[in-house]
Structure formats: C-alpha cells, structure tokens
Design an enzyme around this catalytic site. Structure first.
Site, mmCIF file in Angstrom:
data_model
loop_
_atom_site.group_PDB
_atom_site.id
_atom_site.type_symbol
_atom_site.label_atom_id
_atom_site.label_comp_id
_atom_site.label_asym_id
_atom_site.label_seq_id
_atom_site.Cartn_x
_atom_site.Cartn_y
_atom_site.Cartn_z
ATOM 1 N N HIS A 1 3.568 50.264 12.782
ATOM 2 C CA HIS A 1 4.046 50.642 11.332
ATOM 3 C C HIS A 1 2.824 51.237 10.655
ATOM 4 C CE1 HIS A 1 6.937 47.515 11.508
ATOM 5 N NE2 HIS A 1 5.849 46.852 12.115
ATOM 6 N N TYR A 2 3.373 52.081 9.449
ATOM 7 C CA TYR A 2 2.476 52.342 8.499
ATOM 8 C C TYR A 2 3.005 51.575 7.287
ATOM 9 C CZ TYR A 2 5.539 56.493 6.837
ATOM 10 O OH TYR A 2 6.346 57.224 6.268
ATOM 11 N N THR A 3 1.764 51.561 6.354
ATOM 12 C CA THR A 3 2.083 50.723 5.045
ATOM 13 C C THR A 3 2.835 51.619 4.068
ATOM 14 O OG1 THR A 3 0.048 51.700 4.131
ATOM 15 C CG2 THR A 3 0.009 49.542 5.313
ATOM 16 N N GLU B 1 0.508 46.794 10.896
ATOM 17 C CA GLU B 1 0.605 47.782 9.906
ATOM 18 C C GLU B 1 -0.817 48.690 9.854
ATOM 19 O OE1 GLU B 1 2.735 48.671 7.749
ATOM 20 O OE2 GLU B 1 4.377 47.007 7.808
ATOM 21 N N ASP C 1 8.165 55.553 10.348
ATOM 22 C CA ASP C 1 6.801 55.489 10.374
ATOM 23 C C ASP C 1 6.628 54.728 12.149
ATOM 24 O OD1 ASP C 1 8.438 52.835 9.550
ATOM 25 O OD2 ASP C 1 6.510 51.951 9.695
#
Length: 240
Positions: free
Chosen positions: A21-23, A86, A138
C-alpha cells in the site's frame, strides 16, 4: 509501535499474500499514529518511511486491518491470508512524489524476507489496487515493480510496447471482451465475466496497468495491455 487494531486470523487461514500500500498521508509519523489509533480501525504489519526505516506495528501471526473489502482468486478475506506493508507516500491527491531509492530497497529487502519465510508465491505479491480495483489505486504506477522483481520479489514480465492495434473500452461488448475478462480472472482479479466492458472492467484493467504496464494507465485494454497480460499468464507456474 504496536497497533491495537488486530485480531486472530480467521478460519485457520495462513499467510499466502504480501500486499503493498501507500499511506496517502503527508507525514510518516502521522501515518504511523493513525495506524495505531483505535479510532481509525486500520492497521498494517509494517510501515516503511521515505528514508527506508521500517516500523513493525502488528505481529505477522495476527490479522491486521489493511485490505478492506477486497478479493483475489476468489478469496474475500484478504486480511486473514496476507501481510500488509504501508509505504509512506503522500499519494495521488497530494502530488504523488517518486518513491526514493532507499525506500524502494527497504521494501524489497523486507518483502523478500517475508516471502521466503512464509513461502509466498511471486504472483501473490500484490498491490492494494489489485485486490480492490474499484476503491484503491495504491501504491500506484510510480512504484517500481520491475525493480522489486529484479531484487527477487514478485511476478513481472517486460510489458509489450505501446502502439496501435485493436483495443477495448467502455461500452464495448462481445466475445473478445469476455475473453479479456476471463484472462484477468485467471490471473487472479475479481471480475465478472459478462462480455460487457463496464465500469468494473475498466477499473480492473486500470489496476492491472498500474502494476504491470505503468507507462499509460487509462483503463483501456489496448494491445500492449492484453499482450502483457498474456505474457504474465504464460509465465505462471502450472499449479497457479
């Protein structure tokens, strides 16, 4: 920093997916605090900041709350069979900067350690957008999946070059669209095989492009997209 947003994995499920994921937040410390806040009802196993520093928030034996409503190869409880990483990046709504080399290397090293210990297949190293294409984008097209593969992590083939040829888009229908949907489903995406190129199909094609053909992400199934998908399927092990 442990997160309280955890529970046991359900129904005896074991780890077989690594999910990236990205944050989507401008500050890694704020992201870490949010992932550890009971009010948020979200968590992940690891957070990797822009400098490549790694913070573990959930024990790998436990079910973190990172995937949300999602599906891969017919499995709907992705949280119970995955480990979530993340990656700190402000995301598409906040300028979407490049992922720094130190961060990319740290994700690769951490991911490689995880997949070796849990025996996760390369084709089960996935983006959040792969398992939730209608909701998530993401970590997005700037994340370097090819570099990750060169580190020994994930499934990848050289994308077919951009160019002309037949393409399919919103509103199209017929046997060729049905065949496209069947190939996406065979690879693992949650998609209904209807023969209608609808909004869901566009979302899945876009998710595929973000991961495997990032040069152009438009949700249109052009020759480059379809041939890249064929190459990936051909490269799958027989048992997949």
């Amino acid at each position: 920093m442990p997160s309280p947003n955890v529970e046991p994995r359900q129904d005896g499920k074991t780890v077989r997916i690594l999910l990236l994921h990205y944050t989507g937040m401008d500050d890694a410390e704020r992201a870490c605090a949010w992932l550890c806040d009971p009010i948020s009802k979200v968590s992940c196993h690891y957070l990797v900041d822009a400098e490549g520093r790694i913070t573990q928030m959930v024990d790998e034996d436990l079910r973190a709350w990172h995937a949300g409503q999602s599906i891969w190869k017919g499995e709907h409880d992705i949280n119970s069979c995955s480990i979530g990483i993340e990656i700190h990046n402000p995301g598409h709504d906040n300028g979407y900067p490049d992922f720094p080399p130190a961060q990319q290397a740290a994700v690769g090293a951490l991911g490689l350690d995880i997949v070796r210990r849990h025996r996760i297949a390369p084709e089960h190293v996935l983006a959040h957008s792969d398992v939730a294409p209608r909701r998530k984008i993401d970590p997005g097209e700037k994340f370097d999946w090819r570099d990750l593969h060169e580190q020994g992590l994930g499934h990848w083939v050289a994308p077919h070059p951009l160019g002309g040829g037949q393409f399919f888009q919103m509103g199209d229908s017929g046997d060729a669209v049905e065949a496209l949907q069947a190939m996406l489903a065979l690879y693992g995406y949650g998609i209904d095989i209807t023969g209608e190129f609808d909004a869901d199909t566009k979302a899945v094609v876009g998710a595929f492009q973000r991961h495997f053909r990032p040069e152009r992400v438009d949700g249109i199934a052009d020759r480059s997209t379809i041939e890249t998908l064929r190459r990936l399927i051909d490269a799958l092990p027989d048992s997949t």
